[in-house]
Design an enzyme around this catalytic site. Sequence first.
Site, PDB file in Angstrom:
ATOM      1  N   GLN A  96     -66.121 -17.077  67.917  1.00 49.60           N
ATOM      2  CA  GLN A  96     -64.702 -16.867  68.222  1.00 49.60           C
ATOM      3  C   GLN A  96     -63.870 -17.476  67.093  1.00 49.60           C
ATOM      4  OE1 GLN A  96     -62.286 -18.901  71.297  1.00 49.60           O
ATOM      5  NE2 GLN A  96     -61.791 -16.869  72.082  1.00 49.60           N
ATOM      6  N   TYR A 176     -52.600 -19.322  71.367  1.00 48.99           N
ATOM      7  CA  TYR A 176     -52.860 -19.673  69.959  1.00 48.99           C
ATOM      8  C   TYR A 176     -52.206 -18.647  69.027  1.00 48.99           C
ATOM      9  CZ  TYR A 176     -55.818 -22.982  72.296  1.00 48.99           C
ATOM     10  OH  TYR A 176     -56.245 -23.996  73.124  1.00 48.99           O
ATOM     11  N   ARG A 223     -60.055 -10.995  72.134  1.00 52.66           N
ATOM     12  CA  ARG A 223     -59.727 -11.517  73.471  1.00 52.66           C
ATOM     13  C   ARG A 223     -58.215 -11.624  73.627  1.00 52.66           C
ATOM     14  NH1 ARG A 223     -61.624 -17.005  76.821  1.00 52.66           N
ATOM     15  NH2 ARG A 223     -62.223 -15.766  78.615  1.00 52.66           N
ATOM     16  N   GLY A 313     -67.515 -18.867  82.153  1.00 48.29           N
ATOM     17  CA  GLY A 313     -67.275 -20.131  81.473  1.00 48.29           C
ATOM     18  C   GLY A 313     -68.003 -21.304  82.097  1.00 48.29           C
ATOM     19  N   ARG A 314     -67.353 -21.951  83.070  1.00 47.46           N
ATOM     20  CA  ARG A 314     -67.897 -23.192  83.619  1.00 47.46           C
ATOM     21  C   ARG A 314     -69.294 -23.063  84.207  1.00 47.46           C
ATOM     22  NH1 ARG A 314     -62.060 -24.103  86.113  1.00 47.46           N
ATOM     23  NH2 ARG A 314     -62.298 -21.819  85.993  1.00 47.46           N
TER      24      ARG A 314
HETATM   25  C1  LIG Z   1     -63.996 -26.667  78.630  1.00 46.08           C
HETATM   26  C2  LIG Z   1     -63.346 -25.338  78.379  1.00 46.08           C
HETATM   27  C3  LIG Z   1     -63.128 -24.930  77.071  1.00 46.08           C
HETATM   28  C4  LIG Z   1     -62.575 -23.672  76.797  1.00 46.08           C
HETATM   29  N1  LIG Z   1     -62.433 -23.264  75.494  1.00 46.08           N
HETATM   30  C5  LIG Z   1     -62.022 -22.001  75.226  1.00 46.08           C
HETATM   31  C6  LIG Z   1     -62.004 -21.505  73.886  1.00 46.08           C
HETATM   32  O1  LIG Z   1     -62.379 -22.186  72.915  1.00 46.08           O
HETATM   33  N2  LIG Z   1     -61.585 -20.235  73.689  1.00 46.08           N
HETATM   34  C7  LIG Z   1     -61.177 -19.424  74.731  1.00 46.08           C
HETATM   35  O2  LIG Z   1     -60.807 -18.266  74.494  1.00 46.08           O
HETATM   36  N3  LIG Z   1     -61.203 -19.868  76.006  1.00 46.08           N
HETATM   37  C8  LIG Z   1     -61.627 -21.114  76.281  1.00 46.08           C
HETATM   38  N4  LIG Z   1     -61.723 -21.538  77.585  1.00 46.08           N
HETATM   39  C9  LIG Z   1     -61.491 -20.576  78.685  1.00 46.08           C
HETATM   40  C10 LIG Z   1     -62.821 -19.970  79.136  1.00 46.08           C
HETATM   41  O3  LIG Z   1     -63.302 -19.088  78.136  1.00 46.08           O
HETATM   42  C11 LIG Z   1     -62.684 -19.215  80.477  1.00 46.08           C
HETATM   43  O4  LIG Z   1     -61.676 -18.242  80.358  1.00 46.08           O
HETATM   44  C12 LIG Z   1     -62.367 -20.159  81.632  1.00 46.08           C
HETATM   45  O5  LIG Z   1     -63.275 -21.229  81.661  1.00 46.08           O
HETATM   46  C13 LIG Z   1     -62.385 -19.455  82.993  1.00 46.08           C
HETATM   47  O6  LIG Z   1     -63.661 -18.915  83.285  1.00 46.08           O
HETATM   48  P1  LIG Z   1     -64.682 -19.623  84.335  1.00 46.08           P
HETATM   49  O7  LIG Z   1     -63.977 -19.633  85.684  1.00 46.08           O
HETATM   50  O8  LIG Z   1     -65.885 -18.728  84.345  1.00 46.08           O
HETATM   51  O9  LIG Z   1     -64.926 -21.002  83.842  1.00 46.08           O
HETATM   52  C14 LIG Z   1     -62.217 -22.815  77.873  1.00 46.08           C
HETATM   53  C15 LIG Z   1     -62.420 -23.251  79.193  1.00 46.08           C
HETATM   54  C16 LIG Z   1     -62.983 -24.477  79.462  1.00 46.08           C
HETATM   55  C17 LIG Z   1     -63.239 -24.881  80.890  1.00 46.08           C
END
Ligand SMILES: Cc1cc2nc3c(=O)[nH]c(=O)nc-3n(C[C@H](O)[C@H](O)[C@H](O)COP(=O)(O)O)c2cc1C
Length: 356
Positions: A96, A176, A223, A313-314
């Site tokens: 990314q 961003y 994205r 994500g999580r």
């Molecule tokens: C610890 C953390 C770091 C993240 N870093 C990014 C990132 O670098 N780039 C991005 O587009 N989204 C980032 N996100 C958003 C995640 O890609 C994702 O959209 C978000 O966690 C929700 O999905 P989930 O419910 O499956 O966790 C981050 C989220 C978390 C929790």
Amino acid sequence: MLFSPMTLGELELPNRLVMAPLTRVRSGNEGIPGPLVVEHYRQRASLGLIVSEGTYPSHAGRGFPGQPGLVTDEQLAGWANVTAAVHAEGGRIFAQVMHAGRVTHEDTTGGYEVVAPSAIAIDGETRTYEGKKAFPVPHALTAEELPGIVEEFVTASRKAVEAGFDGVELHSANGYLLHEFLTPAANQRDDVYGGSPENRARFVIEVTQAVVDAIGADRVGIRISPEHNVQGALELDAADVRATYGHLVDALAPLKLAYLSVLHKDPASELVQDLRARFNGTFLVNTGFGIVTTRDEATALVADGHADAVVVGRPAIANPDLVRRWREGLPVNEANPATFYTDGAEGYTDYPAYQN
Ligand SMILES: Cc1cc2nc3c(=O)[nH]c(=O)nc-3n(C[C@H](O)[C@H](O)[C@H](O)COP(=O)(O)O)c2cc1C
């Protein structure tokens, strides 16, 4: 369905679970991904596709202490170890590419000027090496400076491919730099890059086109996060959102990108599904930070035809073997938010795979 193969660009994915880009700030002051980062991604290679954490294309674009970059030879060598490890495990990984724009501070960029479409600060604080500080008023990029930013994305994307990434995801979400051009809350320019929805979409289209020209459309995803309303990127006018993102996606569609990834709390909404129809290519969704993605939700999103694949994500932070656990209906580990942005192995490489 979730566990059936699919095509993305030139890649064959064995399943439709995509590891979300997840910033974990474990790459030190120099932004070099080391052995721990290699191990983290290696453990997660069974996901259909990994998208790396946001990586900066220039020092000025660095958003966080500990964030890795795609700038120096040492950073690229570190990433080459990551991509080799993921490939050795049979996985696939995109980088990314994330320019933080105004969501940073000179203490984090190493003194490089913070830049944005307009000289409007975010109301809030950011973590820097010196502790929390108010977001600065960014330098408004001049029209003459914009080709240099395009070049940063192009160079970083080329370097990413040279370091073994299967492609790049352009980060045009979550407030961003690229997103800042889209939103009227951060873009109040009076040149051809501001004002109308068409003008606000222009810079993102130019960056995408340039990166496609450099590394090929099959290697480029993007994205977006319409109406996510984080980090000052407010998009509160529904008609403007439809016009801006509609124009953007109409312009991206003919490029035949590897994918469009949309973060939105309701992927089944008319807005998101309209964007999907207009894009007419591989479509990924994620429901954002509000609730953690669940197996049932991911299953339904693909089964109901709202997306080709689901970005997770999580659950992927907490379960290196998420694909197996969800496929077999096994119990899952919960992610611990207290270790999302810390240093070291805890909460990073020590989540166990299922033992049986
Ligand atoms: C610890 C953390 C770091 C993240 N870093 C990014 C990132 O670098 N780039 C991005 O587009 N989204 C980032 N996100 C958003 C995640 O890609 C994702 O959209 C978000 O966690 C929700 O999905 P989930 O419910 O499956 O966790 C981050 C989220 C978390 C929790």
